[in-house]
Design an enzyme around this catalytic site. Structure first.
Site, short mmCIF file in Angstrom:
data_model
loop_
_atom_site.label_atom_id
_atom_site.label_comp_id
_atom_site.label_asym_id
_atom_site.label_seq_id
_atom_site.Cartn_x
_atom_site.Cartn_y
_atom_site.Cartn_z
N LYS A 118 0.83 -1.23 0.00
CA LYS A 118 0.00 0.00 0.00
C LYS A 118 0.85 1.26 0.00
CE LYS A 118 -0.51 -1.14 4.77
NZ LYS A 118 -0.80 -2.51 5.01
N VAL A 145 -5.37 -3.10 0.03
CA VAL A 145 -6.41 -2.42 0.82
C VAL A 145 -7.30 -3.46 1.45
CG1 VAL A 145 -8.25 -0.70 0.82
CG2 VAL A 145 -6.48 -0.60 -0.92
N ILE A 149 -10.68 -8.61 2.14
CA ILE A 149 -11.96 -8.10 1.60
C ILE A 149 -11.79 -7.75 0.12
CG2 ILE A 149 -13.77 -6.37 1.84
CD1 ILE A 149 -12.81 -5.91 4.71
N GLY A 200 -0.11 -7.84 19.59
CA GLY A 200 0.50 -7.85 18.26
C GLY A 200 -0.31 -7.10 17.21
N LYS A 218 -4.52 3.73 2.18
CA LYS A 218 -5.61 2.91 1.64
C LYS A 218 -6.70 3.80 1.04
CE LYS A 218 -4.61 -0.71 5.00
NZ LYS A 218 -4.88 -1.14 6.38
N GLY A 325 -3.36 -9.32 8.47
CA GLY A 325 -2.97 -10.65 8.92
C GLY A 325 -2.39 -11.40 7.74
N1 LIG Z 1 0.98 -8.07 7.34
C1 LIG Z 1 -0.24 -7.72 6.96
O1 LIG Z 1 -1.22 -8.00 7.63
C2 LIG Z 1 -0.43 -6.99 5.65
C3 LIG Z 1 -1.73 -6.70 5.22
C4 LIG Z 1 -1.94 -6.05 4.00
C5 LIG Z 1 -0.83 -5.69 3.24
N2 LIG Z 1 0.42 -5.96 3.70
C6 LIG Z 1 1.56 -5.58 2.87
O2 LIG Z 1 2.24 -6.74 2.44
C7 LIG Z 1 3.62 -6.46 2.32
C8 LIG Z 1 4.40 -7.46 3.17
O3 LIG Z 1 4.02 -7.31 4.53
P1 LIG Z 1 4.55 -8.32 5.66
O4 LIG Z 1 3.78 -7.99 6.88
O5 LIG Z 1 4.55 -9.70 5.14
O6 LIG Z 1 6.07 -7.79 5.83
P2 LIG Z 1 7.28 -8.53 6.56
O7 LIG Z 1 6.79 -9.58 7.48
O8 LIG Z 1 8.17 -7.44 7.08
O9 LIG Z 1 8.03 -9.27 5.35
C9 LIG Z 1 8.81 -8.60 4.39
C10 LIG Z 1 9.62 -9.64 3.65
O10 LIG Z 1 10.32 -9.00 2.58
C11 LIG Z 1 11.69 -9.37 2.62
N3 LIG Z 1 12.46 -8.23 2.12
C12 LIG Z 1 12.38 -6.94 2.50
N4 LIG Z 1 13.25 -6.18 1.82
C13 LIG Z 1 13.91 -7.03 0.98
C14 LIG Z 1 14.94 -6.87 0.03
N5 LIG Z 1 15.48 -5.67 -0.22
N6 LIG Z 1 15.36 -7.95 -0.66
C15 LIG Z 1 14.82 -9.16 -0.44
N7 LIG Z 1 13.84 -9.39 0.47
C16 LIG Z 1 13.40 -8.33 1.16
C17 LIG Z 1 12.00 -9.69 4.07
O11 LIG Z 1 13.10 -10.57 4.14
P3 LIG Z 1 13.66 -11.11 5.56
O12 LIG Z 1 12.54 -11.92 6.16
O13 LIG Z 1 14.84 -11.93 5.23
O14 LIG Z 1 13.95 -9.87 6.37
C18 LIG Z 1 10.68 -10.33 4.49
O15 LIG Z 1 10.70 -11.70 4.22
C19 LIG Z 1 3.79 -5.01 2.73
O16 LIG Z 1 3.76 -4.19 1.59
C20 LIG Z 1 2.58 -4.74 3.60
O17 LIG Z 1 2.20 -3.36 3.60
C21 LIG Z 1 0.64 -6.61 4.88
#
Ligand SMILES: NC(=O)c1ccc[n+]([C@@H]2O[C@H](COP(=O)([O-])OP(=O)(O)OC[C@H]3O[C@@H](n4cnc5c(N)ncnc54)[C@H](OP(=O)(O)O)[C@@H]3O)[C@@H](O)[C@H]2O)c1
Length: 451
Positions: A118, A145, A149, A200, A218, A325
């Protein structure tokens, strides 16, 4: 060995490269690994995750067995995108760079891209959408977003022919959880935040959630799809929930409201404006608001998200579900991957996003009702002087409550519909009165008067 069919398509599974294997990425890989037979059975599409890019290749990833991870993992996102064993790129790294660059690289190689980012989409969607258009491939971002949903699809496809008037959403689960606890258990802001962090729901640094930045990103993406407008998060008026007090919640209950952090994107009427204004005249904003208890958004509790859509022909509808999540978000990503895979196999593309520069109306030009709290000296004539200031700025009072606080009194007003600029001028004049000791919360009120 890749074999092509008569149409030139490579036979066998479509190969997915996943950038990032954190909360969402690991859940997505596990969903595909464990569900590929079921996905093929339902959709006819065979998917295989062939590459996974992370920073730390040695770290185990939940739900993915070590041997299969080792065969697929690498630490260079550019190499993943360029890999001939990758047909579809899924970006789940987050952040602006290198995500933006690798997405552009993937699109230039005519590989469809699915992203949940986002932050990136709310700042660069026009650039990325243009690159997808030029390449003739999909750029899909349902998961950016409201998690699970299906909102982007709802607005962009099911309601593609609809003249959408307004979207009002609860799109940040952390703040909705906090406000629910404040409303139901009488917690103060600090207690609600501490509890959300313990569970969390909130990060150690909660700024993005509690100050409304996440919701603003969003709101920008939703406004873009609903109004074909290039709205960026920096264009979105934003206020968070840090100033909400337990007494505001108690008052809102007394008056028949719940306080919610709302993301609102709406068309703003213009004299002589037709059905499809070009450029679209819109207002996009995030702020807490008092929502009447009978409004469907008032009953969205805990970390759930919901978006209430108002359209000319469709009328009112609401979607509700898990807005964040790992697994709910991965589910939305998977839906997009299956769409992109269908298009790769059968031709065609998702509806391209047409982005025009909107005529963005500042909040000062909007009209609404307001809740405001003043602590004043409890002396004769004070109420009259406060009422005079309101009247001088054309802000009329719909209801008022007075509570004694020793030498002071607390005045709680709900106004009739007034211009935001007039309300702001009123607040400035009120704070200059000697008898006004403190300006408390000012909250916008949703309905029932029409603006
Ligand atoms: N979590 C949610 O509930 C949620 C909901 C909606 C949207 N999103 C979106 O989904 C995306 C991911 O979220 P997340 O919560 O899964 O994040 P996260 O847990 O921080 O995971 C990010 C992942 O990307 C990898 N990474 C980051 N920079 C990198 C790089 N330069 N080269 C290679 N790998 C890299 C990290 O590697 P390492 O593990 O080795 O550090 C990690 O595995 C984000 O854009 C977030 O806004 C998340």
């Amino acid at each position: 060995v890749a074999v092509s069919d008569a149409a030139g398509n490579r036979a066998g599974p479509l190969r997915v490269g996943v950038l990032g294997c954190g909360n969402v990425g690991a859940a997505f890989v596990a969903l595909v690994d464990s569900g590929s037979d079921a996905i093929r059975g339902r959709t006819g599409i065979e998917l295989e995750v062939t590459r996974i890019a992370v920073r730390d290749t040695a770290r185990p990833r939940p739900g993915i067995d070590a041997a299969s991870l080792e065969k697929r993992v690498l630490n260079d996102p550019h190499a993943l995108v360029a890999d001939p064993e990758v047909d579809i790129v899924v970006e789940l790294m987050g952040g602006l760079e290198p995500a933006r660059t690798v997405i552009l690289e993937a699109l230039s190689l005519q590989k469809p891209v699915i992203s949940a980012n986002k932050e990136l989409l709310s700042s660069s969607v026009a650039e990325l959408a243009l690159a997808a258009e030029v390449a003739g491939v999909d750029l899909l971002f349902e998961a950016s977003v409201a998690g699970a949903i299906p909102l982007v699809r709802l607005l962009g496809e099911s309601l593609a022919g609809e003249h959408i008037v307004r979207l009002t959403g609860i799109v940040n689960g952390t703040t909705n959880y906090m406000l629910t606890r404040m409303s139901e258990e009488g917690l103060g802001y600090a207690e609600a935040l501490a509890e959300a962090q313990l569970l969390g729901y909130a990060e150690a640094d909660p700024t993005a959630d509690v100050e409304g930045y996440d919701a603003a990103a969003k709101a920008a993406i939703l406004a873009g799809i609903a109004f074909d407008a290039d709205v960026r998060s920096v264009d979105v008026y934003r206020e968070g929930i840090t100033h909400i007090e337990a007494s505001d919640i108690a008052f809102s209950h007394k008056l028949g409201y719940e306080i919610k952090l709302l993301a609102i994107a709406e068309r703003v009427g213009r004299v002589g404006g037709g059905l499809e204004e070009d450029p679209p005249a819109v207002s996009v904003r995030v702020h807490p608001a008092m929502v009447p208890k009978e409004h469907p958004l008032a009953s969205v509790r805990g970390s759930f998200n919901a978006v209430f859509v108002e359209g000319d022909a469709a009328g009112e509808l609401m979607v509700y579900g898990r807005g964040a999540g790992g697994l709910p978000t991965a589910s939305a990503v998977l839906g997009d991957v299956i769409d992109a895979a269908h298009h790769l196999r059968e031709g065609g593309r998702a509806r391209a996003v047409r982005l025009r520069t909107p005529d963005l109306h500042p909040i000062a030009e909007l009209k609404g009702q307001y809740y405001l709290v003043l602590d004043v000296l409890d002396r004769p004539g004070v109420l009259a002087s406060v009422a005079a200031v309101l009247g001088d700025h054309s802000v009329s009072i719909r209801s008022m409550e007075q509570i004694g606080l020793g030498d002071e009194a607390r005045l709680v007003f709900i106004t009739h519909v007034a211009l935001e600029a007039d309300l702001q001028a009123t607040l400035k004049s009120l704070s200059a009165l000697d008898s006004v000791k403190r300006l408390g919360s000012v909250l916008r009120v949703i309905g029932p008067e029409k603006a």
